[in-house]
Design a protein around this motif. Sequence first.
Motif, mmCIF file in Angstrom:
data_model
loop_
_atom_site.group_PDB
_atom_site.id
_atom_site.type_symbol
_atom_site.label_atom_id
_atom_site.label_comp_id
_atom_site.label_asym_id
_atom_site.label_seq_id
_atom_site.Cartn_x
_atom_site.Cartn_y
_atom_site.Cartn_z
ATOM 1 N N ARG A 1 -19.261 13.618 -4.692
ATOM 2 C CA ARG A 1 -18.813 11.968 -5.380
ATOM 3 C C ARG A 1 -17.788 12.186 -6.036
ATOM 4 O O ARG A 1 -16.845 10.917 -5.725
ATOM 5 C CB ARG A 1 -20.375 11.060 -6.373
ATOM 6 N N ARG A 2 -17.589 12.950 -6.822
ATOM 7 C CA ARG A 2 -16.230 13.537 -7.260
ATOM 8 C C ARG A 2 -15.255 13.309 -6.108
ATOM 9 O O ARG A 2 -13.610 12.528 -6.139
ATOM 10 C CB ARG A 2 -15.917 14.440 -8.234
ATOM 11 N N TRP B 1 -12.318 12.591 -15.160
ATOM 12 C CA TRP B 1 -13.688 12.676 -13.997
ATOM 13 C C TRP B 1 -15.124 12.172 -15.270
ATOM 14 O O TRP B 1 -15.329 11.929 -14.285
ATOM 15 C CB TRP B 1 -13.655 14.024 -13.191
ATOM 16 N N ALA C 1 -17.685 9.261 -14.308
ATOM 17 C CA ALA C 1 -18.883 9.804 -13.623
ATOM 18 C C ALA C 1 -19.618 8.306 -14.066
ATOM 19 O O ALA C 1 -20.802 8.425 -13.305
ATOM 20 C CB ALA C 1 -19.060 11.469 -13.497
#
Length: 102
Positions: free
Chosen positions: A47-48, A26, A30
């Motif tokens: 958002r993840r 991530w 990201a």
Amino acid sequence: MNGSVVARRNRRKPTPYPSDLPDAQWELIALMVPTALPGGRPAIHDRRRIVEAIFYVNRTGCSWRQVPHDFPPWQTVFGYFQRWNKSGGGRSNPRRAAGEAP
């Protein structure tokens, strides 16, 4: 069901899906995920989790409406997917840059 069983069930962390990202992955992804536009509403969903829901659809081949309920609503996930896909999602499109059809 008695109240203590319901309370324990609500505290339980959701079981990870095979499409869920480890923290190290991530951190790399990201940087490529577009941030919220200034002046708009504050983001409600992480958002993840949106990216993981997109990966879930990609990996399982399910329809958008079949995204499990522990992800953000399918309409939200699909909206982000469309927006990021149209804008390039933080990546360049060599065909578009060369003036070719995508």
